[in-house]
Design a protein around this motif. Structure first.
Motif, PDB file in Angstrom:
ATOM      1  N   SER A  57    -117.945  47.997 -46.659  1.00 43.19           N
ATOM      2  CA  SER A  57    -116.588  47.453 -46.778  1.00 43.19           C
ATOM      3  C   SER A  57    -116.575  46.072 -46.127  1.00 43.19           C
ATOM      4  N   TYR A  58    -115.428  45.645 -45.620  1.00 43.61           N
ATOM      5  CA  TYR A  58    -115.336  44.345 -44.965  1.00 43.61           C
ATOM      6  C   TYR A  58    -116.009  44.375 -43.585  1.00 43.61           C
ATOM      7  N   ASN A  59    -116.580  43.234 -43.184  1.00 40.96           N
ATOM      8  CA  ASN A  59    -117.259  43.161 -41.895  1.00 40.96           C
ATOM      9  C   ASN A  59    -116.312  43.398 -40.724  1.00 40.96           C
ATOM     10  N   ILE A  60    -115.063  42.981 -40.874  1.00 43.65           N
ATOM     11  CA  ILE A  60    -114.113  43.124 -39.781  1.00 43.65           C
ATOM     12  C   ILE A  60    -113.814  44.584 -39.504  1.00 43.65           C
ATOM     13  N   ILE A  61    -113.914  45.451 -40.517  1.00 39.64           N
ATOM     14  CA  ILE A  61    -113.677  46.882 -40.309  1.00 39.64           C
ATOM     15  C   ILE A  61    -114.800  47.482 -39.478  1.00 39.64           C
ATOM     16  N   LEU A  62    -116.045  47.090 -39.771  1.00 39.72           N
ATOM     17  CA  LEU A  62    -117.176  47.560 -38.977  1.00 39.72           C
ATOM     18  C   LEU A  62    -117.052  47.112 -37.527  1.00 39.72           C
ATOM     19  N   ILE A  63    -116.687  45.852 -37.313  1.00 46.14           N
ATOM     20  CA  ILE A  63    -116.552  45.332 -35.946  1.00 46.14           C
ATOM     21  C   ILE A  63    -115.411  46.043 -35.214  1.00 46.14           C
ATOM     22  N   ALA A  64    -114.280  46.232 -35.898  1.00 41.15           N
ATOM     23  CA  ALA A  64    -113.141  46.910 -35.278  1.00 41.15           C
ATOM     24  C   ALA A  64    -113.477  48.363 -34.960  1.00 41.15           C
ATOM     25  N   TYR A  65    -114.225  49.020 -35.846  1.00 38.69           N
ATOM     26  CA  TYR A  65    -114.597  50.424 -35.599  1.00 38.69           C
ATOM     27  C   TYR A  65    -115.518  50.522 -34.388  1.00 38.69           C
ATOM     28  N   LEU A  66    -116.510  49.631 -34.310  1.00 41.50           N
ATOM     29  CA  LEU A  66    -117.410  49.626 -33.158  1.00 41.50           C
ATOM     30  C   LEU A  66    -116.648  49.368 -31.861  1.00 41.50           C
ATOM     31  N   LEU A 112    -106.955  52.172 -18.532  1.00 41.63           N
ATOM     32  CA  LEU A 112    -107.980  52.679 -19.442  1.00 41.63           C
ATOM     33  C   LEU A 112    -107.364  53.308 -20.681  1.00 41.63           C
ATOM     34  N   PHE A 113    -106.270  54.028 -20.473  1.00 43.04           N
ATOM     35  CA  PHE A 113    -105.608  54.656 -21.614  1.00 43.04           C
ATOM     36  C   PHE A 113    -105.032  53.609 -22.566  1.00 43.04           C
ATOM     37  N   LEU A 114    -104.415  52.570 -22.004  1.00 46.31           N
ATOM     38  CA  LEU A 114    -103.864  51.522 -22.852  1.00 46.31           C
ATOM     39  C   LEU A 114    -104.963  50.772 -23.589  1.00 46.31           C
ATOM     40  N   LEU A 115    -106.094  50.527 -22.908  1.00 44.78           N
ATOM     41  CA  LEU A 115    -107.209  49.843 -23.562  1.00 44.78           C
ATOM     42  C   LEU A 115    -107.773  50.664 -24.716  1.00 44.78           C
ATOM     43  N   SER A 116    -107.867  51.974 -24.528  1.00 43.00           N
ATOM     44  CA  SER A 116    -108.494  52.817 -25.549  1.00 43.00           C
ATOM     45  C   SER A 116    -107.575  53.122 -26.713  1.00 43.00           C
ATOM     46  N   GLN A 117    -106.266  52.962 -26.529  1.00 45.41           N
ATOM     47  CA  GLN A 117    -105.339  53.333 -27.598  1.00 45.41           C
ATOM     48  C   GLN A 117    -104.542  52.154 -28.152  1.00 45.41           C
ATOM     49  N   ILE A 118    -103.939  51.371 -27.274  1.00 52.11           N
ATOM     50  CA  ILE A 118    -103.007  50.341 -27.735  1.00 52.11           C
ATOM     51  C   ILE A 118    -103.719  49.075 -28.158  1.00 52.11           C
ATOM     52  N   LEU A 119    -104.738  48.651 -27.398  1.00 49.64           N
ATOM     53  CA  LEU A 119    -105.417  47.400 -27.712  1.00 49.64           C
ATOM     54  C   LEU A 119    -106.099  47.414 -29.076  1.00 49.64           C
ATOM     55  N   PRO A 120    -106.885  48.451 -29.423  1.00 48.20           N
ATOM     56  CA  PRO A 120    -107.448  48.465 -30.782  1.00 48.20           C
ATOM     57  C   PRO A 120    -106.396  48.490 -31.872  1.00 48.20           C
ATOM     58  N   LEU A 121    -105.298  49.210 -31.630  1.00 50.00           N
ATOM     59  CA  LEU A 121    -104.224  49.251 -32.616  1.00 50.00           C
ATOM     60  C   LEU A 121    -103.600  47.877 -32.803  1.00 50.00           C
ATOM     61  N   THR A 122    -103.451  47.127 -31.707  1.00 46.58           N
ATOM     62  CA  THR A 122    -102.913  45.772 -31.806  1.00 46.58           C
ATOM     63  C   THR A 122    -103.837  44.868 -32.608  1.00 46.58           C
ATOM     64  N   LEU A 123    -105.150  44.995 -32.374  1.00 52.53           N
ATOM     65  CA  LEU A 123    -106.108  44.191 -33.139  1.00 52.53           C
ATOM     66  C   LEU A 123    -106.054  44.522 -34.625  1.00 52.53           C
ATOM     67  N   ILE A 124    -105.912  45.780 -34.946  1.00 52.02           N
ATOM     68  CA  ILE A 124    -105.848  46.194 -36.347  1.00 52.02           C
ATOM     69  C   ILE A 124    -104.606  45.607 -37.028  1.00 52.02           C
ATOM     70  N   LEU A 125    -103.471  45.701 -36.335  1.00 57.29           N
ATOM     71  CA  LEU A 125    -102.243  45.153 -36.920  1.00 57.29           C
ATOM     72  C   LEU A 125    -102.328  43.642 -37.072  1.00 57.29           C
ATOM     73  N   PHE A 126    -103.086  42.991 -36.159  1.00 57.61           N
ATOM     74  CA  PHE A 126    -103.212  41.536 -36.234  1.00 57.61           C
ATOM     75  C   PHE A 126    -104.029  41.112 -37.461  1.00 57.61           C
ATOM     76  N   PHE A 127    -105.127  41.842 -37.728  1.00 60.60           N
ATOM     77  CA  PHE A 127    -106.029  41.443 -38.811  1.00 60.60           C
ATOM     78  C   PHE A 127    -105.592  41.983 -40.170  1.00 60.60           C
ATOM     79  N   PHE A 128    -104.852  43.080 -40.198  1.00 56.92           N
ATOM     80  CA  PHE A 128    -104.520  43.683 -41.468  1.00 56.92           C
ATOM     81  C   PHE A 128    -103.019  43.642 -41.760  1.00 56.92           C
TER      82      PHE A 128
END
Length: 321
Positions: free
Chosen positions: A184-193, A305-321
């Motif tokens: 798929s798109y490279n950004i999805i692989l990076i975001a998943y990692l 730690l909880f905010l980093l593991s849950q909210i930060l990735p979600l924010t990045l996803i909403l930013f790119f998609f």
């Protein structure tokens, strides 16, 4: 890390991953993978006991075998195109993807928590980047291995009682999803990692602090809010909606270009993985409504730690998609 020279090996490990990411030929990729392996092996020795020496040997032999197959197939593929499939097998062997994962659970069982966390997270980046640079004609075997990894990781974790073994088979399952995101798109692989590393970081920080090894110890504490946050993080790793882990899996399913049977296998593997995560955290989540929570029960480190593991990735996803 007791000795300052461990910083040198950390630098080798990080710089070699950058070398693989920026390489333009197979020789540089092979050199980066070899330096990455040699930089990680000294980091496996924290207590310097016999189990860590055994884990180092069990790690060294499959990694060397994978590197040998990779460089040999890269050289001969200039004359025989069919041998390029061996490059996929070599990288999946180094990655620990099923059915080439025979070395992965025994190594994880013998390691301390910090080297185990590095093996589950950072050591996956270089092989994944190498696989992502393969020819599109090799996507069929890669997608097949992705489906097998997702299914095998889900089924293998059903009867595990050690938390590290559970996270090991979860890592095999997530490896399948990472391989599927390559198509798929490279950004999805990076975001998943990035999401996978952040979630594991929060779990391993908790395990290191509490010195937990088995399921029975996992949620036995007088601080219920701490363990509720841990339960939510584990369920996010398993892919429970609407947590960040589920959103990443949904993005892979939406944008990956593969056959329906592969997608069906990925979903079945994720459901089986989610089953043993739910069985692990079910009693904690049911008893949460009986807990009397106060503001003092939530410490700042665990909240971050909880905010980093849950909210930060979600924010990045909403930013790119």
């Amino acid at each position: 890390m007791k000795s300052p020279n461990k910083l040198l090996f950390v630098f080798l490990m990080v710089s070699s991953t950058c070398m693989v990411a920026s390489s333009s030929n197979w020789l540089m990729t092979w050199m980066g993978l070899e330096i990455n392996m040699l930089g990680y092996i000294p980091l496996m020795f924290l207590k310097e006991n016999s189990s860590e020496s055994e884990a180092a040997v069990k790690y060294l032999i499959p990694q060397s075998l994978g590197s040998t197959i990779f460089i040999a197939s890269a050289i001969t593929s200039a004359y025989f195109n069919n041998l390029q499939t061996l490059m996929v097998i070599a990288m999946c062997l180094k990655l620990g993807a099923a059915p080439f994962h025979f070395w992965f659970p025994p190594v994880m069982a013998s390691l301390q928590l910090i080297p185990a966390f590095i093996l589950l997270t950072w050591q996956k980046i270089a092989p994944i980047l190498a696989i992502s640079s393969f020819n599109s004609l090799l996507m069929k075997p890669i997608m097949l291995i992705a489906m097998i990894s997702a299914l095998w990781g889900g089924i293998g974790g059903l009867n595990q009682t050690d938390i590290r073994s559970l996270l090991t088979y979860s890592s095999i399952s997530h490896t399948g999803w990472m391989l599927a995101s390559i198509n798929s798109y490279n950004i999805i692989l990076i975001a998943y990692l990035a999401t996978y590393i952040l979630i594991n970081m929060s779990i391993y920080a908790f395990l290191t602090k509490e010195q937990i090894n088995s399921h029975k110890q996992l949620f036995s504490s007088k601080e219920p809010m701490k363990f509720f946050i841990l339960a939510i993080t584990i369920l996010s790793l398993g892919g429970l909606p609407p947590l960040t882990g589920f959103i990443m899996k949904l993005l892979v399913l939406m944008f990956t270009e593969t056959k329906t049977i592969i997608i069906f296998g990925l979903i079945i593997g994720a459901l089986v993985s989610l089953y043993y995560y739910l069985s692990l955290t079910f009693s904690t989540l049911l008893s949460f409504d009986k807990m009397h929570l106060t503001k003092t029960q939530v410490t700042s480190n665990q909240t971050i730690l909880f905010l980093l593991s849950q909210i930060l990735p979600l924010t990045l996803i909403l930013f790119f998609f």
